[in-house]
Design a protein around this motif. Structure first.
Motif, PDB file in Angstrom:
ATOM      1  N   ASP A   1     -23.495  10.316  20.323  1.00  0.00           N
ATOM      2  CA  ASP A   1     -22.895   9.449  20.171  1.00  0.00           C
ATOM      3  C   ASP A   1     -21.860   8.828  21.884  1.00  0.00           C
ATOM      4  O   ASP A   1     -22.807   8.892  22.266  1.00  0.00           O
ATOM      5  N   HIS A   2     -22.048   7.532  21.480  1.00  0.00           N
ATOM      6  CA  HIS A   2     -21.763   6.848  22.896  1.00  0.00           C
ATOM      7  C   HIS A   2     -20.722   8.086  23.672  1.00  0.00           C
ATOM      8  O   HIS A   2     -20.036   7.456  24.143  1.00  0.00           O
ATOM      9  N   ASN A   3     -19.945   8.672  22.605  1.00  0.00           N
ATOM     10  CA  ASN A   3     -18.674  10.144  23.293  1.00  0.00           C
ATOM     11  C   ASN A   3     -19.657  10.931  24.094  1.00  0.00           C
ATOM     12  O   ASN A   3     -18.488  11.826  24.390  1.00  0.00           O
ATOM     13  N   ILE A   4     -20.882  11.103  24.102  1.00  0.00           N
ATOM     14  CA  ILE A   4     -20.896  11.868  24.660  1.00  0.00           C
ATOM     15  C   ILE A   4     -21.716  11.916  25.386  1.00  0.00           C
ATOM     16  O   ILE A   4     -22.763  10.919  25.408  1.00  0.00           O
ATOM     17  N   GLU A   5     -22.279  12.266  26.636  1.00  0.00           N
ATOM     18  CA  GLU A   5     -23.425  11.577  27.658  1.00  0.00           C
ATOM     19  C   GLU A   5     -24.293  12.097  27.884  1.00  0.00           C
ATOM     20  O   GLU A   5     -24.596  13.874  27.864  1.00  0.00           O
TER      21      GLU A   5
ATOM     22  N   VAL B   1     -38.122  18.328  15.461  1.00  0.00           N
ATOM     23  CA  VAL B   1     -36.377  18.620  15.808  1.00  0.00           C
ATOM     24  C   VAL B   1     -35.953  17.592  16.093  1.00  0.00           C
ATOM     25  O   VAL B   1     -35.963  17.650  17.151  1.00  0.00           O
ATOM     26  N   ASP B   2     -35.029  17.220  14.689  1.00  0.00           N
ATOM     27  CA  ASP B   2     -34.061  16.000  15.691  1.00  0.00           C
ATOM     28  C   ASP B   2     -32.794  16.933  15.543  1.00  0.00           C
ATOM     29  O   ASP B   2     -32.109  17.399  14.671  1.00  0.00           O
ATOM     30  N   VAL B   3     -32.291  16.519  17.145  1.00  0.00           N
ATOM     31  CA  VAL B   3     -30.632  17.083  17.269  1.00  0.00           C
ATOM     32  C   VAL B   3     -30.137  16.063  17.390  1.00  0.00           C
ATOM     33  O   VAL B   3     -30.681  15.260  18.348  1.00  0.00           O
ATOM     34  N   HIS B   4     -28.608  15.745  16.662  1.00  0.00           N
ATOM     35  CA  HIS B   4     -27.646  14.546  16.783  1.00  0.00           C
ATOM     36  C   HIS B   4     -25.791  14.845  17.196  1.00  0.00           C
ATOM     37  O   HIS B   4     -25.564  16.073  16.883  1.00  0.00           O
ATOM     38  N   LEU B   5     -25.417  15.311  18.074  1.00  0.00           N
ATOM     39  CA  LEU B   5     -24.435  15.221  18.857  1.00  0.00           C
ATOM     40  C   LEU B   5     -23.298  14.795  19.085  1.00  0.00           C
ATOM     41  O   LEU B   5     -23.724  13.367  19.033  1.00  0.00           O
ATOM     42  N   SER B   6     -22.828  14.963  18.543  1.00  0.00           N
ATOM     43  CA  SER B   6     -21.064  13.841  18.878  1.00  0.00           C
ATOM     44  C   SER B   6     -19.594  14.289  18.721  1.00  0.00           C
ATOM     45  O   SER B   6     -19.674  15.867  18.821  1.00  0.00           O
ATOM     46  N   ASN B   7     -19.041  13.837  19.359  1.00  0.00           N
ATOM     47  CA  ASN B   7     -17.416  14.176  18.986  1.00  0.00           C
ATOM     48  C   ASN B   7     -16.579  13.219  18.129  1.00  0.00           C
ATOM     49  O   ASN B   7     -16.082  11.887  17.908  1.00  0.00           O
ATOM     50  N   GLN B   8     -16.279  14.243  17.022  1.00  0.00           N
ATOM     51  CA  GLN B   8     -15.870  13.433  15.775  1.00  0.00           C
ATOM     52  C   GLN B   8     -14.541  12.926  16.192  1.00  0.00           C
ATOM     53  O   GLN B   8     -14.223  12.104  15.587  1.00  0.00           O
TER      54      GLN B   8
ATOM     55  N   THR C   1     -25.104  21.510  10.053  1.00  0.00           N
ATOM     56  CA  THR C   1     -24.191  20.532  10.721  1.00  0.00           C
ATOM     57  C   THR C   1     -23.149  22.026  11.384  1.00  0.00           C
ATOM     58  O   THR C   1     -23.020  22.970  10.356  1.00  0.00           O
ATOM     59  N   ASP C   2     -22.794  22.350  12.334  1.00  0.00           N
ATOM     60  CA  ASP C   2     -21.906  22.672  12.737  1.00  0.00           C
ATOM     61  C   ASP C   2     -21.149  22.212  13.868  1.00  0.00           C
ATOM     62  O   ASP C   2     -21.588  20.686  14.429  1.00  0.00           O
ATOM     63  N   GLN C   3     -19.734  22.113  12.913  1.00  0.00           N
ATOM     64  CA  GLN C   3     -18.703  21.880  14.419  1.00  0.00           C
ATOM     65  C   GLN C   3     -17.351  22.555  14.618  1.00  0.00           C
ATOM     66  O   GLN C   3     -17.322  23.236  13.831  1.00  0.00           O
ATOM     67  N   SER C   4     -17.608  22.770  16.053  1.00  0.00           N
ATOM     68  CA  SER C   4     -16.939  23.932  16.905  1.00  0.00           C
ATOM     69  C   SER C   4     -15.721  22.433  18.063  1.00  0.00           C
ATOM     70  O   SER C   4     -16.396  21.383  18.563  1.00  0.00           O
ATOM     71  N   ALA C   5     -15.231  23.434  18.537  1.00  0.00           N
ATOM     72  CA  ALA C   5     -13.951  23.149  19.637  1.00  0.00           C
ATOM     73  C   ALA C   5     -15.017  22.845  20.202  1.00  0.00           C
ATOM     74  O   ALA C   5     -14.365  21.749  21.472  1.00  0.00           O
ATOM     75  N   THR C   6     -16.352  23.359  21.128  1.00  0.00           N
ATOM     76  CA  THR C   6     -16.822  22.909  21.904  1.00  0.00           C
ATOM     77  C   THR C   6     -18.322  22.170  21.962  1.00  0.00           C
ATOM     78  O   THR C   6     -18.965  23.021  21.078  1.00  0.00           O
ATOM     79  N   LEU C   7     -18.890  21.946  22.827  1.00  0.00           N
ATOM     80  CA  LEU C   7     -20.392  21.077  22.788  1.00  0.00           C
ATOM     81  C   LEU C   7     -21.370  22.613  22.534  1.00  0.00           C
ATOM     82  O   LEU C   7     -22.316  22.649  21.640  1.00  0.00           O
ATOM     83  N   ASN C   8     -21.405  23.203  22.927  1.00  0.00           N
ATOM     84  CA  ASN C   8     -22.193  24.276  23.516  1.00  0.00           C
ATOM     85  C   ASN C   8     -21.773  25.491  22.253  1.00  0.00           C
ATOM     86  O   ASN C   8     -22.796  26.102  21.117  1.00  0.00           O
TER      87      ASN C   8
END
Length: 119
Positions: free
Chosen positions: A8-12, A39-46, A75-82
């Motif tokens: 998303d626009h919040n992650i480089e 495989v499609d990966v979607h990374l976002s900052n909620q 889906t997984d939601q955690s404190a860090t991207l890693n």
């Protein structure tokens, strides 16, 4: 196996991030990569609007397409991207193992008669 990564626009979405995520996925799915088409990966900052509270929530959604089957998504939601990538990859490997195991079990325990060939 084709891997596509979107942010998303919040992650480089820089190349190093894409290389790292691709590497994690390839390593985790190497045993079954011949059965996966993409495989499609979607990374976002909620919680990108709440940087000051230190409680950002990084989300990773992964969708894998098994050849001849419906897509599988986790889906997984955690404190860090890693952490969110690692968590989603772990969930995906469990889901794929379960799905392939179930399909194999069904194929080995069929009760219908084999198709007869007419000459």
């Amino acid at each position: 196996m084709q891997i596509q990564i979107r942010t998303d626009h919040n992650i480089e979405g820089h190349e190093a991030l894409a290389d790292w995520v691709s590497s994690v996925i390839k390593d985790a799915l190497s045993r079954v990569s011949d059965r996966i088409t993409s495989v499609d990966v979607h990374l976002s900052n909620q919680n990108s609007d709440h940087h000051e509270d230190g409680n950002d929530s990084m989300r990773c959604m992964i969708e894998a397409r098994l050849e001849g089957h419906q897509p599988l998504a986790v889906t997984d939601q955690s404190a860090t991207l890693n952490q969110s990538v690692d968590g989603a990859v772990e969930k995906l490997t469990h889901l794929i193992d379960h799905t392939l195991g179930r399909l194999e079990h069904q194929a080995n325990h069929r009760t219908d008669p084999p198709l007869s060939r007419s000459s």
